[in-house]
Structures are given as C-alpha cells and as structure tokens.
Design a protein around this motif. Structure first.
Motif, PDB file in Angstrom:
ATOM      1  N   LYS A  54       0.873  -1.194   0.036  1.00  0.00           N
ATOM      2  CA  LYS A  54       0.003   0.201   0.039  1.00  0.00           C
ATOM      3  C   LYS A  54       0.887   1.263   0.033  1.00  0.00           C
ATOM      4  N   GLU A  55       1.923   1.428   0.781  1.00  0.00           N
ATOM      5  CA  GLU A  55       2.701   2.457   0.757  1.00  0.00           C
ATOM      6  C   GLU A  55       3.433   2.848  -0.458  1.00  0.00           C
ATOM      7  N   GLU A  56       3.875   1.676  -1.223  1.00  0.00           N
ATOM      8  CA  GLU A  56       4.490   1.968  -2.503  1.00  0.00           C
ATOM      9  C   GLU A  56       3.482   2.419  -3.405  1.00  0.00           C
ATOM     10  N   ARG A  57       1.955   1.889  -3.177  1.00  0.00           N
ATOM     11  CA  ARG A  57       1.417   2.339  -4.252  1.00  0.00           C
ATOM     12  C   ARG A  57       1.057   3.601  -4.070  1.00  0.00           C
ATOM     13  N   GLU A  58       0.889   4.139  -2.750  1.00  0.00           N
ATOM     14  CA  GLU A  58       0.368   5.614  -2.303  1.00  0.00           C
ATOM     15  C   GLU A  58       1.553   6.544  -3.101  1.00  0.00           C
ATOM     16  N   GLN A  59       2.817   6.086  -2.974  1.00  0.00           N
ATOM     17  CA  GLN A  59       3.869   6.741  -3.564  1.00  0.00           C
ATOM     18  C   GLN A  59       3.728   7.396  -5.053  1.00  0.00           C
ATOM     19  N   THR A  60       3.306   6.264  -5.848  1.00  0.00           N
ATOM     20  CA  THR A  60       3.061   6.546  -7.351  1.00  0.00           C
ATOM     21  C   THR A  60       1.893   6.478  -7.833  1.00  0.00           C
ATOM     22  N   TYR A  61       0.974   5.562  -7.556  1.00  0.00           N
ATOM     23  CA  TYR A  61      -0.638   5.639  -7.858  1.00  0.00           C
ATOM     24  C   TYR A  61      -1.169   6.876  -7.414  1.00  0.00           C
ATOM     25  N   GLY A  62      -0.788   7.143  -6.023  1.00  0.00           N
ATOM     26  CA  GLY A  62      -1.685   8.174  -5.143  1.00  0.00           C
ATOM     27  C   GLY A  62      -1.673   9.587  -6.217  1.00  0.00           C
TER      28      GLY A  62
ATOM     29  N   LEU B 230      13.596   7.901 -15.390  1.00  0.00           N
ATOM     30  CA  LEU B 230      13.933   7.783 -16.670  1.00  0.00           C
ATOM     31  C   LEU B 230      15.155   6.869 -16.742  1.00  0.00           C
ATOM     32  N   LEU B 231      14.903   5.327 -16.395  1.00  0.00           N
ATOM     33  CA  LEU B 231      15.826   4.100 -16.649  1.00  0.00           C
ATOM     34  C   LEU B 231      15.630   3.587 -17.771  1.00  0.00           C
ATOM     35  N   TRP B 232      16.574   4.343 -18.880  1.00  0.00           N
ATOM     36  CA  TRP B 232      16.222   4.052 -20.241  1.00  0.00           C
ATOM     37  C   TRP B 232      16.575   2.319 -20.454  1.00  0.00           C
ATOM     38  N   HIS B 233      15.562   1.535 -20.591  1.00  0.00           N
ATOM     39  CA  HIS B 233      15.721   0.048 -20.423  1.00  0.00           C
ATOM     40  C   HIS B 233      16.508  -0.476 -21.725  1.00  0.00           C
TER      41      HIS B 233
ATOM     42  N   PRO C 298       9.835  10.952  -4.729  1.00  0.00           N
ATOM     43  CA  PRO C 298      10.414   9.919  -4.255  1.00  0.00           C
ATOM     44  C   PRO C 298       9.506   8.503  -4.395  1.00  0.00           C
ATOM     45  N   ALA C 299      10.270   7.553  -4.960  1.00  0.00           N
ATOM     46  CA  ALA C 299       9.243   6.551  -5.082  1.00  0.00           C
ATOM     47  C   ALA C 299      10.207   5.167  -5.294  1.00  0.00           C
ATOM     48  N   SER C 300       9.755   4.078  -4.602  1.00  0.00           N
ATOM     49  CA  SER C 300      10.437   2.774  -4.791  1.00  0.00           C
ATOM     50  C   SER C 300       9.668   2.070  -5.733  1.00  0.00           C
TER      51      SER C 300
ATOM     52  N   MET D  62      17.662  -4.263   4.092  1.00  0.00           N
ATOM     53  CA  MET D  62      18.850  -3.307   4.607  1.00  0.00           C
ATOM     54  C   MET D  62      19.155  -2.360   3.716  1.00  0.00           C
ATOM     55  N   LEU D  63      18.870  -2.513   2.415  1.00  0.00           N
ATOM     56  CA  LEU D  63      19.270  -1.799   1.405  1.00  0.00           C
ATOM     57  C   LEU D  63      18.134  -1.337   0.690  1.00  0.00           C
ATOM     58  N   GLN D  64      17.741   0.066   0.341  1.00  0.00           N
ATOM     59  CA  GLN D  64      16.656   0.591  -0.276  1.00  0.00           C
ATOM     60  C   GLN D  64      17.163   1.341  -1.597  1.00  0.00           C
ATOM     61  N   TYR D  65      16.324   1.250  -2.661  1.00  0.00           N
ATOM     62  CA  TYR D  65      16.622   2.160  -3.565  1.00  0.00           C
ATOM     63  C   TYR D  65      15.390   3.077  -3.697  1.00  0.00           C
ATOM     64  N   THR D  66      15.688   4.322  -3.971  1.00  0.00           N
ATOM     65  CA  THR D  66      14.580   5.233  -4.089  1.00  0.00           C
ATOM     66  C   THR D  66      14.768   5.923  -5.203  1.00  0.00           C
ATOM     67  N   TYR D  67      13.623   5.977  -6.346  1.00  0.00           N
ATOM     68  CA  TYR D  67      13.646   6.731  -7.527  1.00  0.00           C
ATOM     69  C   TYR D  67      13.546   8.262  -7.390  1.00  0.00           C
ATOM     70  N   ARG D  68      14.319   9.240  -7.743  1.00  0.00           N
ATOM     71  CA  ARG D  68      13.746  10.654  -7.685  1.00  0.00           C
ATOM     72  C   ARG D  68      12.862  10.940  -8.958  1.00  0.00           C
ATOM     73  N   SER D  69      11.793  10.372  -8.932  1.00  0.00           N
ATOM     74  CA  SER D  69      10.707  10.543 -10.121  1.00  0.00           C
ATOM     75  C   SER D  69      10.395  11.757 -10.275  1.00  0.00           C
ATOM     76  N   PHE D  70       9.727  12.135 -11.407  1.00  0.00           N
ATOM     77  CA  PHE D  70       9.006  13.508 -11.629  1.00  0.00           C
ATOM     78  C   PHE D  70       7.793  12.973 -12.235  1.00  0.00           C
TER      79      PHE D  70
END
Length: 434
Positions: free
Chosen positions: A191-199, A367-370, A408-410, A418-426
């Motif tokens: 839920k928390e991750e969805r709220e970061q992006t879908y919210g 922008l993680l160009w795949h 900010p979004a994961s 113990m390791l978290q990545y967070t995107y600085r999305s726009f």
C-alpha cells in the motif's frame, strides 16, 4: 525497488481479460504482437508437443515466447532449490565441524531448510497461475489424476530435444519479479509503495474531472499503458472512469489474468516473495514472511453499471498506433512506463494519437532507459529536461503548475531489507490542445 529486484518494465503479450461492472520494471521486449482480447482469460494452446496449434494460431515467434514463459513458471522450484538452496547446504557441508556447529547454533541452517519448504509452496501457487492461462492445454496441477506430471515431463523433454535449456536465467529473474510485483500491486504491504506512485496520479486525474461525479464518469475513457498486474487501471475504474490497462509482458499477463479473474476472496493466496533474498536481511522471519493477496477483490467494482475495466495485450505502439484508436481516449495515465521505449518519440506519437482534443496525459516515473545497454538494440536516452522539451515540441500543452521535479518512489522494494533504492521520479501533466 530493492537491491534484488529486476529492473525491467514489462512489455510482452498474451491475451486480455476484462471486467465490466503499473510497471513491471520488467519490460522484456522479446517479441511483438498487437492483438487485444477482452472478456476472457489467457486461453488457447500455449507451447510444447501438445500445443502444436499455437504456432499456427498465434505465430511461431509468439508460441516460442509463450513456451519460454511457461517453462520458467514450471521450473521455478527445481531451479531455485537446486541452484540456491542445495548449493548453500552443500557449501555448509564442506565446512569444518566447528564452523558448522556455530552456524547451526544461530539458526542459519534451519533458515535455509525452511526457505526450501516455502519455495515449494510458491511453486504450487505458480502452477495454479499458469493453469489459469493455459486451461485448454495444460492438465490441472492440483488434480492427481489429471496427468499433469506426465504433461510436464513431456514439455521439458520436448524443450531438450529442441536444444533448449530448461529455463533461461533471465526468465527466472522475471518469475521472482512477478512474485514481488504481486506485493506491490495486490497486497496490504504494498500500500505505501502504491500511494507513492499511484496516489499522485489518481489525485491528479480526479482533479482534472472534478466537475463530474464518480457515478457519471463511465463515459470518460482512461488508458493506462504498461499496466503490469493491473492495479492502477483497477483503481482508475474504482473512481468511476472506464479504464483499460495495456501490457506486453507474458509474465505480467499470466499473473494479471490470474489475480483479476481467479480471485474469489480477499487474502485467498499466500506467497513468499522474499524467500530468494539472502543478502541485506535483518531477521530470518523477514526473508521467510508470508504475504497474502489480493488485499481487495478485483471483481468488486463500485460502479459496475457505468464504468468498464479491461486489459489488453500487445505492444503499445502496435495496439494503439492505428486509426481505430485515434482520438478515442479522454486521458492517458503512465506510471514507470515512458522509459521502456527504444525511442520515446514513438510512444509520444501514440499518446498524441489516442488522445481526444482537450484530453489529459498524466505521467510519473524515472528515466531508467531500458535499452541503454542492450546489445543490438537501438536506444535514445534523454535527460529529464530534454524529455520535457521534446514533449513541448510535440505540441502538448505543458502544465507548469502541476509539474513536480522530485517524487520519491520505490519499486517492488522489500520494505524490511537493509538496502533500499528510491527513484527521484518526476510527475507531469500535459494536454492535447482543443
């Protein structure tokens, strides 16, 4: 996303499912197709000696792709147990008696053995998932009299005769990714991750059409490309809009078909999505924890008489780039999607094509160009500022007031790791001029 999540947005294809009344940083682009099926699961013949009709019905490339996906889901237990669990236990067997005694005393050996049990439980879930999309060709794995074991044996014998390994490593990574995608899209833990992006996307969409009550929004059509397991498209429909998700990855399509069409109650299925992660773990129970899905019942939509919910399968450009989709959509919502393009200008052409005059496009993601480092694939990489200027040059009316430089979004993160990545999305909002 966490340190062990695969960073692939999913674009594969399959067959859609529809209910009337996200991304997978797993966009594997191994094949392309542009069919869009609604009202029904991923049925049909999917790959191996008993599935000879697949090549003629769906095309040889697509049948091969289906076979690879089915193989990965079926081989999950053997791959994970032999390559991960038994390998670790074998290494421990080769230690000195003193070292082994110390390791045993802190619970490490028990943890590994418990992990093996949970992998076997995950396999039963994955077998049900595959069966839901191959019901016409694959025997029921839960029925001891169905002949599933013989069917599975023949399936892999056929692959071996064809000179193929049981499964490719990158395909197994996608199976692991699917399990974590279930957490992101369809669990309470996600839920928390969805709220970061879908919210923010949902809030902006509702603000755009605030003058229309949810009960009256059914005629407003919203497209969500790169839908993953379908939660964002579902949430859009829950707000009264007629929404359609589009997805290209067979891995995601199998999983979304299952969760959307085979769920009969909240918390019906139990999975162990982090059981494969042995690094950056605080406690054994964190690694071995169960996650129940779904957290809501996808078939229970609040406006079934007015708002439609559907999923289509196929490449975004192929499915929506033609005249039949021109000017058909009131809004396009993209989440962690635009950077899955080889040439994002092709995506922008299609977004422009589908939008009605005055329609809105709401976007959020990094922008993680795949395809940046994919051999023999073309790729165009823009900075964020370059991307913004490209959008403006296309003729979109850019909403400066709603532009957010950093959200900010994961993505499919292990919240206890113990390791978290967070995107600085726009986040951006743009409109097609009237």
């Amino acid at each position: 996303m966490d340190s062990n999540s695969d960073s692939e947005h999913s674009h594969s294809s399959g067959h859609g499912h529809s209910h009337s009344g996200g991304h997978s940083h797993d966009h594997g682009h191994a094949h392309g197709h542009g069919h869009s099926h609604e009202h029904g699961g991923c049925g049909g013949d999917h790959g191996d000696p008993d599935l000879a009709g697949a090549a003629s019905n769906q095309g040889e490339d697509e049948a091969k792709a289906l076979s690879e996906v089915i193989a990965a889901f079926l081989f999950y237990k053997q791959y994970t147990v032999n390559g991960g669990i038994y390998r670790r236990l074998h290494h421990l067997d080769n230690l000195s008696e003193r070292h082994r005694s110390i390791i045993s005393s802190v619970g490490t050996i028990d943890k590994i053995k418990n992990a093996e049990k949970l992998v076997r439980e995950n396999q039963q879930f994955l077998l049900s998932l595959v069966h839901a999309s191959t019901i016409d060709s694959m025997p029921d794995p839960t029925d001891s009299e169905s002949g599933f074991k013989l069917w599975s044996k023949r399936f892999f014998e056929f692959r071996e005769k064809s000179g193929k390994p049981p499964v490719a490593d990158q395909h197994m990574d996608k199976v692991y990714s699917v399990l974590k995608q279930f957490v992101r899209d369809w669990s309470e833990e996600g839920k928390e991750e969805r709220e970061q992006t879908y919210g923010p996307l949902l809030e902006s969409l509702e603000s755009e059409f605030a003058q229309v009550t949810p009960e009256s929004r059914g005629d407003l059509r919203v497209l969500a490309p790169g839908a993953g397991l379908g939660r964002l498209a579902y949430e859009i429909c829950c707000r009264g809009f007629s929404s359609q998700g589009n997805e290209f990855s067979f891995f995601m399509l199998f999983a979304s078909n299952f969760i959307l069409n085979s769920s009969e109650q909240v918390g019906q299925y139990t999975i162990y999505p982090f059981v494969h992660q042995f690094s950056n773990v605080v406690r054994a129970e964190d690694q071995l924890r169960a996650v129940q899905i779904p957290d809501v019942l996808p078939s229970k939509l609040p406006f079934p008489q007015s708002a439609e919910f559907s999923m289509t399968a196929g490449d975004f450009i192929e499915v929506y780039g033609g005249d039949e989709e021109k000017g058909q959509w009131d809004a396009v919502v993209t989440c962690f999607f635009m950077d899955t393009a080889k040439n994002v200008l092709d995506y922008l052409d299609v977004v422009w094509n589908v939008m009605k005059p005055g329609a809105v496009w709401i976007n959020l993601g990094p922008l993680l160009w795949h395809f940046e480092n994919v051999a023999d694939e073309s790729s165009i990489e823009f900075t964020r500022d370059e991307f913004v200027n490209v959008v403006k040059q296309f003729g979109f009316e850019w909403d400066e007031q709603q532009f957010k430089e950093c959200v900010p979004a994961s993505y499919t993160a292990n919240g206890r790791g113990m390791l978290q990545y967070t995107y600085r999305s726009f986040m951006s909002v743009a409109r097609k001029p009237r």
